[in-house]
Design a protein around this motif. Structure first.
Motif, PDB file in Angstrom:
ATOM      1  N   GLY A  87       0.814  -1.209   0.000  1.00 46.57           N
ATOM      2  CA  GLY A  87       0.000   0.000   0.000  1.00 46.57           C
ATOM      3  C   GLY A  87       0.847   1.257   0.000  1.00 46.57           C
ATOM      4  O   GLY A  87       0.563   2.222  -0.727  1.00 46.57           O
ATOM      5  N   SER A  88       1.918   1.267   0.810  1.00 44.12           N
ATOM      6  CA  SER A  88       2.786   2.450   0.884  1.00 44.12           C
ATOM      7  C   SER A  88       3.522   2.690  -0.429  1.00 44.12           C
ATOM      8  O   SER A  88       3.561   3.815  -0.950  1.00 44.12           O
ATOM      9  N   MET A  89       4.099   1.614  -1.006  1.00 42.08           N
ATOM     10  CA  MET A  89       4.876   1.785  -2.243  1.00 42.08           C
ATOM     11  C   MET A  89       3.968   2.162  -3.409  1.00 42.08           C
ATOM     12  O   MET A  89       4.332   3.007  -4.240  1.00 42.08           O
ATOM     13  N   CYS A  90       2.767   1.572  -3.486  1.00 41.10           N
ATOM     14  CA  CYS A  90       1.859   1.917  -4.583  1.00 41.10           C
ATOM     15  C   CYS A  90       1.408   3.374  -4.491  1.00 41.10           C
ATOM     16  O   CYS A  90       1.279   4.069  -5.514  1.00 41.10           O
ATOM     17  N   SER A  91       1.191   3.866  -3.284  1.00 43.25           N
ATOM     18  CA  SER A  91       0.783   5.269  -3.120  1.00 43.25           C
ATOM     19  C   SER A  91       1.875   6.217  -3.595  1.00 43.25           C
ATOM     20  O   SER A  91       1.593   7.222  -4.264  1.00 43.25           O
ATOM     21  N   GLN A  92       3.143   5.915  -3.292  1.00 41.42           N
ATOM     22  CA  GLN A  92       4.247   6.774  -3.698  1.00 41.42           C
ATOM     23  C   GLN A  92       4.502   6.723  -5.202  1.00 41.42           C
ATOM     24  O   GLN A  92       4.962   7.705  -5.789  1.00 41.42           O
ATOM     25  N   LEU A  93       4.205   5.563  -5.812  1.00 41.73           N
ATOM     26  CA  LEU A  93       4.457   5.413  -7.246  1.00 41.73           C
ATOM     27  C   LEU A  93       3.249   5.759  -8.097  1.00 41.73           C
ATOM     28  O   LEU A  93       3.284   5.586  -9.326  1.00 41.73           O
ATOM     29  N   GLY A  94       2.152   6.226  -7.506  1.00 43.26           N
ATOM     30  CA  GLY A  94       0.979   6.609  -8.276  1.00 43.26           C
ATOM     31  C   GLY A  94       0.148   5.429  -8.744  1.00 43.26           C
ATOM     32  O   GLY A  94      -0.630   5.576  -9.700  1.00 43.26           O
ATOM     33  N   LEU A  95       0.297   4.269  -8.106  1.00 42.74           N
ATOM     34  CA  LEU A  95      -0.487   3.087  -8.468  1.00 42.74           C
ATOM     35  C   LEU A  95      -1.673   2.936  -7.526  1.00 42.74           C
ATOM     36  O   LEU A  95      -1.787   3.652  -6.532  1.00 42.74           O
ATOM     37  N   GLY A 146      -2.610  -3.305  -4.817  1.00 45.42           N
ATOM     38  CA  GLY A 146      -1.349  -3.732  -4.215  1.00 45.42           C
ATOM     39  C   GLY A 146      -1.545  -4.434  -2.884  1.00 45.42           C
ATOM     40  O   GLY A 146      -0.915  -5.467  -2.615  1.00 45.42           O
ATOM     41  N   MET A 147      -2.431  -3.888  -2.039  1.00 47.38           N
ATOM     42  CA  MET A 147      -2.654  -4.506  -0.729  1.00 47.38           C
ATOM     43  C   MET A 147      -3.354  -5.859  -0.859  1.00 47.38           C
ATOM     44  O   MET A 147      -3.066  -6.803  -0.122  1.00 47.38           O
ATOM     45  N   ARG A 148      -4.272  -5.990  -1.823  1.00 46.36           N
ATOM     46  CA  ARG A 148      -4.916  -7.293  -2.046  1.00 46.36           C
ATOM     47  C   ARG A 148      -3.887  -8.328  -2.490  1.00 46.36           C
ATOM     48  O   ARG A 148      -3.888  -9.481  -2.012  1.00 46.36           O
ATOM     49  N   ALA A 149      -2.990  -7.935  -3.390  1.00 42.91           N
ATOM     50  CA  ALA A 149      -1.953  -8.867  -3.856  1.00 42.91           C
ATOM     51  C   ALA A 149      -1.021  -9.245  -2.715  1.00 42.91           C
ATOM     52  O   ALA A 149      -0.628 -10.413  -2.575  1.00 42.91           O
ATOM     53  N   GLY A 150      -0.661  -8.253  -1.873  1.00 44.50           N
ATOM     54  CA  GLY A 150       0.213  -8.557  -0.739  1.00 44.50           C
ATOM     55  C   GLY A 150      -0.437  -9.474   0.266  1.00 44.50           C
ATOM     56  O   GLY A 150       0.208 -10.379   0.811  1.00 44.50           O
ATOM     57  N   SER A 196       2.640  -6.910 -14.911  1.00 44.58           N
ATOM     58  CA  SER A 196       2.455  -5.547 -14.399  1.00 44.58           C
ATOM     59  C   SER A 196       3.503  -5.276 -13.331  1.00 44.58           C
ATOM     60  O   SER A 196       4.216  -6.179 -12.883  1.00 44.58           O
ATOM     61  N   ILE A 197       3.569  -4.022 -12.902  1.00 41.70           N
ATOM     62  CA  ILE A 197       4.563  -3.631 -11.896  1.00 41.70           C
ATOM     63  C   ILE A 197       4.194  -4.171 -10.513  1.00 41.70           C
ATOM     64  O   ILE A 197       5.058  -4.265  -9.625  1.00 41.70           O
TER      65      ILE A 197
END
Length: 512
Positions: free
Chosen positions: A339-347, A352-356, A406-407
């Motif tokens: 969640g943190s990395m996706c927010s910083q990268l504009g995703l 992201g949190m569901r995948a994690g 995907s990223i």
């Protein structure tokens, strides 16, 4: 005088005739008595001889039946030995066929390698011949031809130099990107400060008194053996006051055994039939706890609309460790990092949190249900229960087993490594120990006719329960030997491993 003589004569004759008749009757009576006595004696002798004959016939028949039964048993034993030898011969024939097939495959590969080597040798000879011809041409070429040849070689060198410069620029760009990624990851780590986790392989249950230890053990150890068999754990009762230790590498089994033992202690009725019933109730109770843990994890992360089966798998991670790190805690860490990395990268941080959260659910699924690595199995489960294509690909590609589309897949790899690599998160020795126990159970369950298999005593004992309808007593002995051979060939372990094969047939009826 003459008359007297005649009268005396007749009187004497009559007296004599009278006594003679009397003697004759006595003789006849004695004769009849002797005849009757002889007849009775003959009948008694006859009956005695008949009884002796019957006894002799019965004895002969018993001897014949005993000898026949003995020979029949010998024939059955010989047939079993012949059948066992035939089975061993079949196994050896199969082994020889596999070895022959392997040898043929290797021989074919060697022939292909030899053919490829011959082709390369031929190509090398052609190249040498071509170079010789080229040198001969150079020796006889003109000034203009030599200039053109020199320019062509300069072009080749320039192409090489351009490639070197492009590679250097790519490395520079890569360094810049890595610095930026490092900043993103460091910020994510600062925002996700989790406690250290550690796994254990034992659970201690407190007893109201030391007298309860004897009731837990039961007569001749029946209660403790029933609890160990039903829960798949090892119950250790030692001199520790008012405490019993439950040992197992599987946290789920330990928790089931703990709940069951606590319920038995509070209830007071401890016997084998009651133990099996309480263990089943404990499993159902723990399944509800697992469901609540999965729902709580999703709620804490702000994830909604996830299928109930996926939430159950997430909750089951609480009772699994990886290198000593709790599976559910690790999964939540990865989700927060995503969640943190996706927010910083504009995703999209929700994807992201569901995948994690779902990236390790394949670890709690039995190999009997899904085949493949935990990443592939987790991806299949996410696809089955309606997750998006980005989430599915991120789950199944986080160990580089599937190409990332995907990223999000790359970010799950990074978050997984960060959570696992932080100080105190994992313990290598515990994971090695757990993997050895899992390997033991996997090898035991690979044979046909196995109902349950448990690794106990820190991997020094394997307890296998077979299906009595599929495996008889003789086959159980062969199974123990085959299992020993497979463990010796497929594993490395210290000391020795005791293999116990149990075959139990139960008949249950209910009086109404």
């Amino acid at each position: 005088m003459f008359l007297f003589f005649i009268v005396s004569f007749f009187a004497g004759y009559l007296v004599r005739w009278f006594f003679a008749g009397k003697k004759l009757k006595e003789a006849e009576y004695r004769a009849r008595t002797l005849v009757d006595s002889a007849a009775r004696e003959a009948d008694g002798r006859k009956k005695e001889i008949e009884l002796q004959g019957k006894d002799l016939m019965i004895k002969l028949r018993q001897d014949f039946e005993s000898e026949t039964k003995q020979r029949r048993d010998e024939i059955l034993t010989a047939e079993k030995r012949v059948q066992q030898k035939e089975e061993n011969l079949d196994k050896r024939v199969d082994l020889l066929e596999r070895k022959e097939k392997d040898v043929n495959t290797r021989l074919a590969k060697l022939q292909e390698d030899e053919k490829a080597a011959q082709e390369k040798t031929k190509q090398l000879a052609d190249l040498i011949q071509e170079e010789k011809q080229r040198l001969q041409k150079i020796a006889s070429m003109s000034e203009e031809d030599a200039k053109n040849l020199l320019l062509s070689r300069l072009d080749q060198e320039l192409v090489h130099e351009k490639a070197v410069r492009i590679r250097a620029m790519e490395d520079e760009i890569k360094d810049t990107v890595e610095k930026k990624a490092g900043q993103v990851i460091s910020i994510a780590i600062q925002r996700c400060a989790s406690e250290h986790t550690a796994g254990s392989t034992v659970t201690v249950v407190t007893l109201p008194s030391d007298e309860m230890k004897g009731r837990i053990i039961g007569r001749e150890g029946r209660n403790i053996r029933a609890l160990e068999a039903a829960a798949g754990v090892d119950i250790i009762i030692d001199d520790t006051p008012e405490a019993v230790t439950i040992s197992s590498f599987d946290m789920y089994r330990r928790e089931v055994a703990k709940i069951a033992l606590e319920n038995l202690i509070s209830d007071g009725r401890i016997h084998p039939g009651r133990i099996e019933e309480v263990v089943e109730k404990a499993k159902k109770e723990l399944d509800n706890v697992i469901k609540e843990e999965g729902e709580k994890a999703a709620f804490d992360l702000g994830i909604h609309g996830m299928h109930l089966e996926l939430l159950k798998l997430v909750g089951r991670l609480k009772f699994r460790t990886s290198y000593g790190q709790n599976g559910l805690q690790h999964t939540k860490e990865v989700a927060m990092l995503m969640g943190s990395m996706c927010s910083q990268l504009g995703l999209d941080p929700k994807i992201g949190m569901r995948a994690g959260l779902l990236h390790d659910i394949g670890k709690v699924v039995s190999q009997d249900v899904e085949e493949g690595t935990h990443a592939i199995v987790g991806g299949n489960l996410a696809r089955k229960y309606g997750e998006s294509a980005e989430v599915v690909n991120a789950v199944e590609s986080h160990h580089e087993e599937v190409e990332k589309s995907s990223i999000y897949g790359a970010l799950v790899c990074a978050a997984d490594a960060i959570s696992a690599a932080r100080p105190g998160a994992r313990a290598e020795t515990l994971e090695t120990y757990v993997k050895r126990l899992e390997s033991l159970e996997k090898i035991a369950n690979s044979f046909k006719g196995i109902a349950k298999a448990y690794a106990l005593q820190a991997g020094r004992e394997v307890r296998v329960m077979v299906d009595p309808d599929k495996i008889n007593d003789d086959e159980a002995i062969v199974l123990a030997r085959d299992l020993r051979k497979k463990i010796e060939e497929g594993m490395e372990y210290p000391g020795q491993i005791k293999i116990i094969v149990l075959r139990e047939k139960r008949a249950v009826e209910y009086a109404k």
